[in-house]
Design a protein around this motif. Structure first.
Motif, PDB file in Angstrom:
ATOM      1  N   GLN A  22       0.850  -1.176   0.000  1.00 15.46           N
ATOM      2  CA  GLN A  22       0.000   0.000   0.000  1.00 15.46           C
ATOM      3  C   GLN A  22       0.891   1.234   0.000  1.00 15.46           C
ATOM      4  N   ALA A  23       0.280   2.373  -0.307  1.00 11.09           N
ATOM      5  CA  ALA A  23       1.052   3.618  -0.312  1.00 11.09           C
ATOM      6  C   ALA A  23       1.737   3.785   1.025  1.00 11.09           C
ATOM      7  N   PHE A  60      10.882   9.227   0.268  1.00 16.98           N
ATOM      8  CA  PHE A  60      10.003   9.049  -0.887  1.00 16.98           C
ATOM      9  C   PHE A  60       8.720   8.376  -0.453  1.00 16.98           C
ATOM     10  N   SER A  61       7.695   8.562  -1.263  1.00 18.92           N
ATOM     11  CA  SER A  61       6.406   7.916  -1.064  1.00 18.92           C
ATOM     12  C   SER A  61       6.190   7.001  -2.254  1.00 18.92           C
ATOM     13  N   TYR A  62       5.756   5.759  -1.959  1.00 16.96           N
ATOM     14  CA  TYR A  62       5.626   4.777  -3.030  1.00 16.96           C
ATOM     15  C   TYR A  62       4.438   3.860  -2.778  1.00 16.96           C
ATOM     16  N   VAL A  72       9.400  11.977  -4.537  1.00 17.02           N
ATOM     17  CA  VAL A  72      10.707  11.878  -3.891  1.00 17.02           C
ATOM     18  C   VAL A  72      11.298  13.251  -3.665  1.00 17.02           C
ATOM     19  N   ASN A  73      11.995  13.374  -2.544  1.00 18.17           N
ATOM     20  CA  ASN A  73      12.688  14.614  -2.194  1.00 18.17           C
ATOM     21  C   ASN A  73      14.054  14.242  -1.631  1.00 18.17           C
ATOM     22  N   VAL A  74      15.108  14.873  -2.163  1.00 21.99           N
ATOM     23  CA  VAL A  74      16.468  14.557  -1.738  1.00 21.99           C
ATOM     24  C   VAL A  74      17.258  15.850  -1.566  1.00 21.99           C
TER      25      VAL A  74
END
Length: 192
Positions: A22-23, A60-62, A72-74
């Motif tokens: 799931q997310a 990140f969200s997946y 994603v954020n880096v």
């Protein structure tokens, strides 16, 4: 060169394919040394100069059921650039290249993720490097996901992209074969 690395790290973590999850939100596992932002640049057309950024962080969200919703954020510490040569690294950190005294961080923030349906995707986002923000695209492949031996859950991705240094205001002339920086990203995230 470092700029491209940063972007490479961020997008690799986000990409996804099809898996029964799931997310979820993931922290990129930089403390366990399971994530890498590396780069290569042609040296006179006869070999490759290899390097990496030793310090970066991100998340990140997946959702395997809806990978196109991945985000994603880096953030990369450009002072951590490491090409295994102290004098060269000093030059890369200086005004000719990364100018880390003015621009100590680089960031990547995804804006879209397009799954190809076969475990690969194209992630697009904004890379800010050397004070310049440009849209880049990262080719992403899902490596895998699953439970780890410590009771957690992990997901991993690989990413590649290339950037032109001059697009980010880095104009030091190394010759035409060295204008492009190739980024290789390996990202493993731990579900929060």
């Amino acid at each position: 060169m470092k700029k491209s690395l940063i972007s490479g790290l961020a997008f690799a973590g986000l990409l996804a394919t099809t898996a029964p999850v799931q997310a979820a939100d993931y922290a990129i596992d930089t403390k366990g040394a399971h994530a890498f932002v590396s780069f290569r640049v042609s040296h006179l057309g006869t070999s490759w100069l290899l390097g990496r950024f030793n310090k970066f962080d991100g998340d990140f969200s997946y959702d395997s059921a809806n990978p196109d919703a991945s985000v994603v954020n880096v953030e990369i510490d450009t002072t951590s650039v490491d090409s295994n040569h102290a004098e060269r690294d000093k030059h890369i950190r200086g005004a000719d290249f990364l100018d880390v005294s003015k621009y100590p961080t680089a960031t990547f923030n995804s804006t879209s993720f397009k799954s190809n349906g076969n475990g690969t995707a194209k992630m697009t986002g904004d890379l800010t490097l050397h004070g310049v923000t440009k849209t880049i695209t990262i080719d992403v492949s899902k490596v895998g996901e699953g439970e780890d031996p410590w009771g957690g859950y992990r997901a991993g991705f690989s990413g590649t992209t290339e950037i032109k240094m001059k697009d980010f205001g880095i104009n030091y002339n190394l010759g035409p074969l060295s204008e492009t920086v190739y980024m290789d990203l390996q990202v493993e995230g731990i579900r929060k």
